[in-house]
Scaffold this motif. Structure first.
Motif, mmCIF file in Angstrom:
data_model
loop_
_atom_site.group_PDB
_atom_site.id
_atom_site.type_symbol
_atom_site.label_atom_id
_atom_site.label_comp_id
_atom_site.label_asym_id
_atom_site.label_seq_id
_atom_site.Cartn_x
_atom_site.Cartn_y
_atom_site.Cartn_z
ATOM 1 N N THR A 131 10.796 4.783 14.769
ATOM 2 C CA THR A 131 9.478 5.067 14.188
ATOM 3 C C THR A 131 8.371 4.673 15.170
ATOM 4 O OG1 THR A 131 10.386 4.688 11.984
ATOM 5 C CG2 THR A 131 7.995 4.645 12.187
ATOM 6 N N ALA A 132 8.531 3.528 15.810
ATOM 7 C CA ALA A 132 7.521 3.076 16.787
ATOM 8 C C ALA A 132 7.490 4.012 17.990
ATOM 9 C CB ALA A 132 7.833 1.645 17.232
ATOM 10 N N ALA A 133 8.664 4.361 18.483
ATOM 11 C CA ALA A 133 8.753 5.133 19.729
ATOM 12 C C ALA A 133 8.518 6.623 19.510
ATOM 13 C CB ALA A 133 10.121 4.917 20.369
ATOM 14 N N GLN A 150 15.854 2.369 12.926
ATOM 15 C CA GLN A 150 14.779 3.132 12.287
ATOM 16 C C GLN A 150 13.415 2.595 12.687
ATOM 17 O OE1 GLN A 150 13.922 5.554 10.225
ATOM 18 N NE2 GLN A 150 15.918 6.417 9.711
ATOM 19 N N ALA A 151 13.290 1.286 12.712
ATOM 20 C CA ALA A 151 12.010 0.675 13.083
ATOM 21 C C ALA A 151 11.639 1.057 14.514
ATOM 22 C CB ALA A 151 12.070 -0.849 12.929
ATOM 23 N N GLY A 175 21.201 0.126 11.314
ATOM 24 C CA GLY A 175 20.404 1.316 11.009
ATOM 25 C C GLY A 175 18.950 0.998 10.694
ATOM 26 N N CYS A 176 18.705 -0.149 10.069
ATOM 27 C CA CYS A 176 17.331 -0.554 9.728
ATOM 28 C C CYS A 176 16.531 -0.869 10.986
ATOM 29 C CB CYS A 176 17.333 -1.794 8.847
ATOM 30 S SG CYS A 176 18.326 -1.637 7.359
ATOM 31 N N LEU A 177 17.164 -1.580 11.910
ATOM 32 C CA LEU A 177 16.485 -1.969 13.144
ATOM 33 C C LEU A 177 16.217 -0.718 13.981
ATOM 34 C CD1 LEU A 177 18.750 -5.040 14.031
ATOM 35 C CD2 LEU A 177 16.972 -4.841 12.285
ATOM 36 N N TYR A 198 9.266 -8.674 15.570
ATOM 37 C CA TYR A 198 8.179 -7.767 15.937
ATOM 38 C C TYR A 198 8.043 -7.663 17.450
ATOM 39 C CZ TYR A 198 3.735 -5.440 16.279
ATOM 40 O OH TYR A 198 2.745 -4.541 16.593
ATOM 41 N N LEU A 213 10.655 -5.345 18.828
ATOM 42 C CA LEU A 213 10.247 -3.982 18.478
ATOM 43 C C LEU A 213 9.164 -3.494 19.436
ATOM 44 C CD1 LEU A 213 10.126 -1.593 16.435
ATOM 45 C CD2 LEU A 213 8.619 -3.013 15.013
#
Lengths: 306, 306
Positions: free
Chosen positions: B209-211, B205-206, B201-203, B163, B166
Motif C-alpha cells: 500500500t505504501a509503495a 499489504q502495508a 500477508g498483513c505486513l 512504522y 515500513l
C-alpha cells in the motif's frame, strides 16, 4: 455557469463562483500550506473570504493534530481561524464514535496523542498511546491480556505502529461486537521534493487484512466530515464550495456531498489526472473530476480584493 | 480413479492413489504437526512412505525457520527427514532471488533471523534484522539514510515490524529498479483453540500500500516452491501428490502445478469450504477444490502397513 467540468477558474468566473456560495471548505496540506509554510497569498484569501461574509471551514484527513493544534498553527501562519472551524480526523473520529456509533466502552487506539486528546474531550476512554514492543512467543501474543471494557478499535496515524499493536487490534477485533473505525485511507503523506512517508491507509490495510474485516472510515471522501460541519454550522450544500489538492479525497468528498468543487494545483493531483478520470468513461471516476481548477488559491485574491 | 473431485479417501482408494504417485509433498503446520506436537500417526506415515520408496518433501510458507531448524524439529518429533527435503519460504526466497532474479546487490530485509541465514547461505548480503524504532520527524523519516547497495526489498514474517521498517521499505521501493519480493500472503498464523496472530500477508499489504506496487511472492500457491523441489529432485508432476490443510495455498499450489491434491482436516480448511468453492461456478475457485480429503493423514496408515 459553465456546464462542462474541469474548467480553469479565472477572470469574471472567479467572482461568479464566489457569489454563488456562502460556505467554503478547504483542505489544508497542499492547499493553504505545505509542511510548515503557508501557500503565498493563502492567509489573505481565507481572511478576505471571512471579511466578505463567507463561512470558512477546514477539513483535513490528517489525524496527528487536535483542533486546537491546527488553530494555533494557522494563527502562526497568519490565518484568522477559530478552533471550531477546523475539522480534522482526530476530532471527527471522536465525534463519529460518540454520535453515530454511540459507543459505550473504551477504545483500543492505534494513533497519536492528538487522537487521545480528542477522544477524551468527548468523554471516550482509550487504552493509551506510544510504543508497544514485542515480547514472548506466538502463544503469548495470541493470549495477550485484553481490556474487557474495550468495545472499539480505532486506527489513525501512529508512528509507533508495530507488530504487537497489529496483534492486539486483531485480538480485539475477533471479539463479538467490537467496532472498527479508521480515520482515513490516505496511503502516503507527501513531503517537499517529491518525497513521502507511509500514511494511515497502510496501517489500516494491515489491520484489515489481519482482522478479515473492513473498517468504517471517517475521513474524506466519506460524507461524515461534511455532515459534521453542516450539522454544527447549518451549511447549505447547494451554496458550498470544496477546495482541495487531491481528487480521490477532497474532490470526491465534494462530489459525494453535492458541493461545488475546486482543485488547486499546489499539492498532489494534476489537471492531467483529472482529465484522465473524465475521459475514463467510468461512472465512479467522474466524482474525481472537479468543476474548476486554479494554479493556487491565491488566484482567488483579485476577485476578493476587487 | 474417480472423475469427481472432493472425494473422501478411504478403503481401497488409498492404496490406488499411493500407487499412482512417486512423490508426495506435505505442508507442515496443520498437516504433520500442530504447534509443537506431531499429528498422531504422522511420523509413521512419513517414514513408511519413504520406506515404500516414495520421495517425500515438505513445503511450508512459514518463513521463520531455516531448513536445518525444520529438519531438527522433525527429527525431534520422530520424522525421518533430511534438511534437503524441506522447502520453507526463508530458503525458497533466497533461491528465488539468486536463481530467478539473479540479484546483484543487498537485500533490505523485513524478516526473521532464519531468513538472514538462508540469504547468507546462498551468498546474498542483507541489512540486518531486529527492532527498528522510530525517531525524529516526518522530514527525517523521508530522508532516512539508505544503503546504496540495496537492490531488493524482501518481506517475510517479522515480529519486529514497525512504522520505521515500513518507511524504510517505501524509500527503497521508490528507487529505480528496486526488486520487491514477499515470502507469502498468509494473513494469519493459526494457533490452538481457534486463536491466531497476524501473518506475513498483513505486513506485505502495508508495504504494498505504501509503495503502490505489488510484490512478487514466492510461497504457495505460487508454483516456484514446486519448481524448486522438481528441479532439485526430478519430480514428475503427473506422479506427484500435494497434501495440505489450506485450500487457498496448498490445494491451489497443487492445482497450479497439475499435481494430485489431498486436503487433510487437521488444520484450517473444511470440507464445507471446499464444497463452497466447487459449487461457486467460479473458474478461479475450482483450483481450491481438492481431488480427495481425509480426516487426518493417519488415514493413510492402513494402506502403508498392509
Amino acid at each position: 455557469m459553465s456546464g462542462s467540468k474541469c474548467t480553469r477558474l479565472s477572470g469574471a468566473l472567479v467572482k461568479q463562483l464566489l457569489d454563488s456560495v456562502d460556505s467554503v471548505l478547504f483542505d489544508c496540506d497542499g492547499v493553504i500550506w505545505r509542511g510548515d509554510q503557508a501557500i503565498p497569498g493563502a492567509p489573505q484569501v481565507i481572511n478576505l473570504l471571512k471579511e466578505n461574509g463567507k463561512k470558512v471551514f477546514f477539513v483535513t484527513n490528517n489525524s496527528s493534530k487536535t483542533r486546537k493544534m491546527y488553530a494555533d498553527k494557522m494563527s502562526m501562519l497568519g490565518f484568522d481561524v477559530k478552533e471550531e472551524e477546523v475539522f480534522g480526523t482526530a476530532y471527527c473520529s471522536a465525534m463519529y464514535l460518540k454520535t453515530v456509533c454511540k459507543l459505550e466502552g473504551k477504545v483500543y487506539l492505534i494513533g497519536s496523542n492528538a487522537m487521545k486528546q480528542e477522544l477524551e474531550a468527548v468523554g471516550i476512554q482509550q487504552t493509551g498511546v506510544g510504543p508497544d514492543h514485542i515480547s514472548g512467543k506466538q502463544a503469548d501474543w495470541a493470549n495477550v491480556p485484553l481490556d474487557p471494557e474495550v468495545k472499539a478499535v480505532v486506527v489513525g496515524f501512529d508512528e509507533h505502529f508495530s507488530y504487537m499493536k497489529l496483534n492486539r487490534a486483531l485480538q480485539y477485533l475477533t471479539q463479538q461486537g467490537c467496532l472498527f473505525v479508521g480515520t482515513n485511507r490516505d496511503t502516503r503523506l507527501p513531503l517537499e521534493g517529491g518525497k513521502a512517508v507511509p500514511g494511515t491507509g497502510c496501517l489500516l490495510q494491515a489491520v484489515e487484512t489481519a482482522a478479515q474485516r473492513q473498517a468504517q472510515t471517517v475521513g474524506k471522501p466519506n460524507h461524515f466530515m461534511f455532515d459534521c460541519v453542516a450539522s454544527q454550522f447549518g451549511v447549505d450544500r447547494d451554496r458550498c464550495l470544496m477546495v482541495g489538492d487531491r481528487l480521490d479525497t477532497d474532490i470526491m468528498l465534494g462530489s459525494n456531498c453535492g458541493l461545488k468543487t475546486l482543485l488547486t494545483l499546489t499539492g498532489v493531483s494534476t489537471v492531467a489526472d483529472a482529465e484522465a478520470h473524465q475521459k475514463s468513461g467510468c461512472a465512479e471516476r467522474q466524482g474525481m473530476v472537479p468543476d474548476y481548477y486554479v494554479e493556487s488559491i491565491a488566484d482567488l485574491l483579485p476577485a476578493l480584493q476587487g
